[in-house]
Design an enzyme around this catalytic site. Structure first.
Site, PDB file in Angstrom:
ATOM      1  N   GLN A   1      11.798  -1.254  -1.240  1.00 50.36           N
ATOM      2  CA  GLN A   1      12.510  -0.102  -1.795  1.00 50.36           C
ATOM      3  C   GLN A   1      12.789  -0.303  -3.282  1.00 50.36           C
ATOM      4  O   GLN A   1      12.608   0.620  -4.081  1.00 50.36           O
ATOM      5  CB  GLN A   1      13.834   0.151  -1.066  1.00 50.36           C
ATOM      6  CG  GLN A   1      14.617   1.257  -1.728  1.00 50.36           C
ATOM      7  CD  GLN A   1      15.988   1.501  -1.157  1.00 50.36           C
ATOM      8  OE1 GLN A   1      16.562   2.520  -1.464  1.00 50.36           O
ATOM      9  NE2 GLN A   1      16.531   0.629  -0.336  1.00 50.36           N
TER      10      GLN A   1
ATOM     11  N   LEU B   1      16.363   7.963   1.336  1.00 47.77           N
ATOM     12  CA  LEU B   1      16.247   8.193  -0.098  1.00 47.77           C
ATOM     13  C   LEU B   1      16.171   6.858  -0.823  1.00 47.77           C
ATOM     14  O   LEU B   1      16.937   5.937  -0.535  1.00 47.77           O
ATOM     15  CB  LEU B   1      17.448   8.983  -0.624  1.00 47.77           C
ATOM     16  CG  LEU B   1      17.484  10.464  -0.291  1.00 47.77           C
ATOM     17  CD1 LEU B   1      18.752  11.102  -0.845  1.00 47.77           C
ATOM     18  CD2 LEU B   1      16.261  11.188  -0.826  1.00 47.77           C
TER      19      LEU B   1
ATOM     20  N   HIS C   1       0.863  -1.180   0.000  1.00 46.38           N
ATOM     21  CA  HIS C   1       0.000   0.000   0.000  1.00 46.38           C
ATOM     22  C   HIS C   1       0.895   1.224   0.000  1.00 46.38           C
ATOM     23  O   HIS C   1       1.730   1.383   0.886  1.00 46.38           O
ATOM     24  CB  HIS C   1      -0.917   0.008   1.229  1.00 46.38           C
ATOM     25  CG  HIS C   1      -1.898   1.124   1.203  1.00 46.38           C
ATOM     26  ND1 HIS C   1      -2.031   2.000   2.246  1.00 46.38           N
ATOM     27  CD2 HIS C   1      -2.771   1.530   0.250  1.00 46.38           C
ATOM     28  CE1 HIS C   1      -2.962   2.892   1.946  1.00 46.38           C
ATOM     29  NE2 HIS C   1      -3.426   2.616   0.730  1.00 46.38           N
TER      30      HIS C   1
ATOM     31  N   LYS D   1       5.387   2.878   6.848  1.00 48.48           N
ATOM     32  CA  LYS D   1       4.193   3.068   7.675  1.00 48.48           C
ATOM     33  C   LYS D   1       4.105   2.040   8.795  1.00 48.48           C
ATOM     34  O   LYS D   1       3.395   2.267   9.766  1.00 48.48           O
ATOM     35  CB  LYS D   1       2.930   3.009   6.808  1.00 48.48           C
ATOM     36  CG  LYS D   1       2.851   4.147   5.803  1.00 48.48           C
ATOM     37  CD  LYS D   1       1.493   4.244   5.149  1.00 48.48           C
ATOM     38  CE  LYS D   1       1.292   3.261   4.055  1.00 48.48           C
ATOM     39  NZ  LYS D   1       0.015   3.449   3.320  1.00 48.48           N
TER      40      LYS D   1
END
Length: 169
Positions: A87, A52, A21, A70
């Site tokens: 990532q 980053l 999500h 999150k």
């Protein structure tokens, strides 16, 4: 830079613990999105260390993208899936959005992106986490660019909200 309006998007892909999500906020450098980007990067909290997004070490995506998890990192595997597979999916999703023109190539140095990313502590399948984050990132950025959802969709669904954790009966 004038004329660019902050784009907010949402994308969801996959099922179960390996689902992804993404909430995205794409805005102009020098504006409030960059302020939020810098503040989040400078103020990590336990289990939540924004970073980053890179395609490989030393090669961040453009527009510069801040990955904000999150879910609190819950152990070695969850951390590996968050910092690794998720990532990588976000990185590829951003790069593909630029390649496809969803994010205008000529603006990448003028924009910053915040990607709030959910990786469930129950996630187990590295390839599924990668694929789902790639898809959810592309979907979130496309939604932001197209100003989705349309208000008619929101109003049509208002009496029966549902998500992977709840649905009305």
């Amino acid at each position: 830079m004038t004329g660019f309006v902050t784009q907010i998007g949402e994308g969801f892909a996959g099922e179960g613990g390996d689902a992804a999500h993404i909430n995205s906020v794409l805005g102009v450098r020098g504006g409030p999105t960059e302020s939020a980007f810098a503040s989040a990067l400078a103020q990590p909290s336990p289990g939540h260390t924004p970073f980053l997004v890179v395609l490989k070490p030393g090669l961040p995506v453009k527009p510069f993208t801040l990955f904000v998890n999150k879910a609190t990192v819950a152990g070695e595997l969850h951390g590996k899936l968050t910092w690794g597979a998720a990532q990588a999916g976000v990185a590829q999703g951003v790069a593909e959005a630029v390649a496809a023109g969803v994010i205008p190539r000529e603006l990448v140095d003028e924009l910053v992106l915040i990607a709030a990313v959910w990786v469930s502590p129950e996630a187990r399948d590295e390839e599924a986490v990668y694929r789902n984050n790639l898809a959810a990132t592309r979907d979130a950025l496309a939604a932001g660019a197209s100003r989705s959802p349309k208000i008619e969709e929101v109003l049509a669904a208002r009496s029966a909200p549902a998500n992977p954790y709840f649905r009305t009966r």
